[in-house]
Each structure stands twice: as C-alpha cells, then as structure tokens.
Scaffold this active site. Sequence first.
Site, PDB file in Angstrom:
ATOM      1  N   CYS A 177      88.643  28.856  18.519  1.00  0.00           N
ATOM      2  CA  CYS A 177      89.869  29.613  18.880  1.00  0.00           C
ATOM      3  C   CYS A 177      90.979  28.786  19.647  1.00  0.00           C
ATOM      4  O   CYS A 177      91.967  29.478  19.988  1.00  0.00           O
ATOM      5  CB  CYS A 177      89.210  30.783  19.833  1.00  0.00           C
ATOM      6  SG  CYS A 177      88.257  31.967  19.095  1.00  0.00           S
ATOM      7  N   HIS A 210      94.349  33.559  25.310  1.00  0.00           N
ATOM      8  CA  HIS A 210      93.730  33.802  23.851  1.00  0.00           C
ATOM      9  C   HIS A 210      93.192  35.130  24.180  1.00  0.00           C
ATOM     10  O   HIS A 210      92.931  35.637  25.154  1.00  0.00           O
ATOM     11  CB  HIS A 210      92.564  32.873  23.664  1.00  0.00           C
ATOM     12  CG  HIS A 210      91.715  33.285  22.622  1.00  0.00           C
ATOM     13  ND1 HIS A 210      92.080  33.289  21.295  1.00  0.00           N
ATOM     14  CD2 HIS A 210      90.458  33.342  22.552  1.00  0.00           C
ATOM     15  CE1 HIS A 210      91.202  33.662  20.612  1.00  0.00           C
ATOM     16  NE2 HIS A 210      90.063  33.799  21.287  1.00  0.00           N
ATOM     17  N   ASN A 233      90.353  39.970  17.868  1.00  0.00           N
ATOM     18  CA  ASN A 233      90.519  38.497  18.044  1.00  0.00           C
ATOM     19  C   ASN A 233      90.709  37.875  16.696  1.00  0.00           C
ATOM     20  O   ASN A 233      89.851  37.576  15.900  1.00  0.00           O
ATOM     21  CB  ASN A 233      89.093  37.885  18.719  1.00  0.00           C
ATOM     22  CG  ASN A 233      89.053  36.626  19.024  1.00  0.00           C
ATOM     23  OD1 ASN A 233      89.973  35.636  18.430  1.00  0.00           O
ATOM     24  ND2 ASN A 233      88.080  35.715  19.631  1.00  0.00           N
TER      25      ASN A 233
END
Length: 335
Positions: free
Chosen positions: A115, A256, A286
């Site tokens: 990520c 994030h 996500n």
Amino acid sequence: MSLIRAAITSLGKFLPERVVTNKDLEKIMDTSDEWIVQRTGIRQRHFLDPGLGNSYMASRAATDCLTRAGVSPSEIDTIIVGTISADNPFPSTACIIQEMIGADNAWGFDLTAGCSGFLFALITGAQFIESGRYRKVLVVGSDMNSMYLNPEDRSTYVIFGDGAGAVLLEPSADPELGIIDFMSQIDGAGGQYLTVKAGGSKRPATFETVQNKEHFVQQDGRTVFKFAVKNMADVSVAIMKRNNIGSDDLDLFVPHQANLRIIEACAKRMKISPDIVIVNIDKYANTTCGTLPLALCDAEEQGRLKKGDRVIAAAFGAGFTWGSVYFRWAMDRDR
Ligand code: ACO
C-alpha cells in the site's frame, strides 16, 4: 546551483462504474452493513469488471491528470506506476499505459511496495525532477484488489476496493513550494502478516495452489492494524519534527485509507485535529496504491488544498513498508 523542487501540478482519478455497497455484500457473505461501518468506516467500494485489468484504470487516471493539466502525453518524460496488481507479471503497467495514453517520448517502470507503492513512486519521481534530469514525471497509483479477494474470507473481502489516481510532477515555479521532505522505511519481518502466498516464482500457479486458495490475500488483521497506526503516526511526527512543524502548523494530513479506526488512532497519536484529516474510505474502501492520489484529488476538488498549505501524506502497507511526505502545496486553485 539553484535548488529545484518537485511539485504536484495536476491530479487525476478513475473509479470503476460498478459500486458494491455493504448491503450488496450482506447478500453473498455472513456480514452486515453495521459491522463493516463500525469496524472499518467503509460504506461502499468500486469493483472493476473482470477482464479489463489494472491498466484500464491506470490509463484513465493518467489521461484525466494530463487533461486537467493541459499537458500532451508526448511531453511526459517518465511514468512510474505504484501497483500490486499489474495486468500480467510482465510487461509492466508503465509500458502498457505508455502505449494506451500515447506517451510516445516516455520511459518508465512499475514500483511495488504494497500500500506504500504510490508514496514510494512519488518520492522516486521527485528525485528525477530535483536532479534536473526530467521535467514531467507522471506518477500513478492503481490497484485492482478485487483479483485477490476470497469470497469465503469476510475479514478481507469487505475492506478492499479498486481504483486509481495520478499526479503530474514538475519543477516548482516557487522553490519554497512542492515536495520538501520525505521519510521511508521497510521491515521484511512483517511480510508474514499480509501476503499472497502463491503466483510468484517461489510458488507458481498450480492446480494445488488454486485449490488451496493461495492466490488470495491473507492477513493477520489485528497485527497489521497495530503496526499501521504506530508506524504511520511515528514517521509523520518525525518528519514534522525535522521540519519544525507543530500540530497547529499542519494544514492537512492525508493518510492511507485502510480503516477509519486506523486513521483516527493515527491522528490521535500524532496529536492533530480530526478536522485536518482527509477521509474518503467510506466511498472507495482500501484501494492500496490508489488511496493517496485519490485522497489528494478529492481534497483538491473540495477546495481543501490551498497554495502554500503544509501537507503531510503517509502510507503503510505489506512488506511492511511505510513512509511520509511533507509538501508545501504548490497548485493554484484557479489554475
Ligand atoms: N463481518 C462480520 N464479522 C466479521 C467480519 C465481517 N466482514 N470480519 C470479521 N468479523 C468477525 C470476526 O470473525 C470476529 O468474530 P469472533 O469474535 O466471533 O471471532 C470479530 O468480527 C472480530 O474480528 P477481528 O479480526 O478482531 O476484528 P477487527 O476489529 O480487528 O477488524 C479488520 C478486522 C477490519 C480486518 C481490522 O483488523 C483491520 O482493518 N486490520 C488492518 C488490516 C488492513 O488494513 N489490511 C489492508 C492492507 S494493509 C494496509 O492497508 C494498512
């Protein structure tokens, strides 16, 4: 020699048309809208239709970014794509989208860091601008996470979505503005907690790996949660300290988007106001490498990013990988 700073001069995004709500998921697995909202903050996600591939989203986000900038694809020097879900093991997404968008003078490559892929791609792209070597670097964060989701694992299926964002990096017209600093780290000891076990060179696809569902994401959610909060917050506090920024001096924190509770715990640990934290996990879930450019793009569209603003973006992901970037925002709203 005068200092060249890299600045984000345009943003773009792409979300697949198909929206899957928590209510839709209730119909296919043992979960509830209430559980998902309370435990993650997610209300819906976008899923890309099978067969299109990650390049479909990456190329559209890239084109959106260049169109908003009024920059021709031929002017792009370098394309860096942060991703964990390329169309194929090779060629790279950068090569595929270079052809799709018509960036006929560009070279480029993919960068994989879970990520944190977009953040690492951004700081890598910034080095090419700062060195004076290139003037237009297109940085894309794009992931089709739905390819890794096991419909029999409700703890992972509900938290991911598909999506892409892109930014254009150019030399900043004002050397006081742009990307000022970054900090990045990896710790391979964390690899076991978040992984796709098969499909690489160690365990190539076989009948057995498919049968054992080893091509789906597997994680220890609680461990990932704890490391994400601590590392994203601590690296962001460290970069603030190094640049003499107090909590009250920060204009925007762009984390994030993995879980609303991770974001809130991170802001609390950093002792910053929730009012300056960008949250869009409710809409997109996500999206791995898509989260930061999508969040920056949404923040800019909502008028929450003003020229000169002090902004910190932070990421955490599989590896483990994490990092933080400090910007003085360089874009004019009425550009
Ligand atoms: N619906 C209903 N119940 C569920 C679901 C679901 N979708 N998923 C799990 N549960 C149940 C569990 O089975 C468990 O039930 P039990 O108590 O009867 O055993 C209960 O909920 C609690 O499970 P936990 O795993 O303790 O739940 P938690 O509050 O930790 O939430 C989650 C799980 C959302 C995965 C959380 O740990 C998390 O977000 N971790 C971070 C993971 C992550 O973000 N990974 C993405 C990549 S890395 C990154 O982007 C940072």
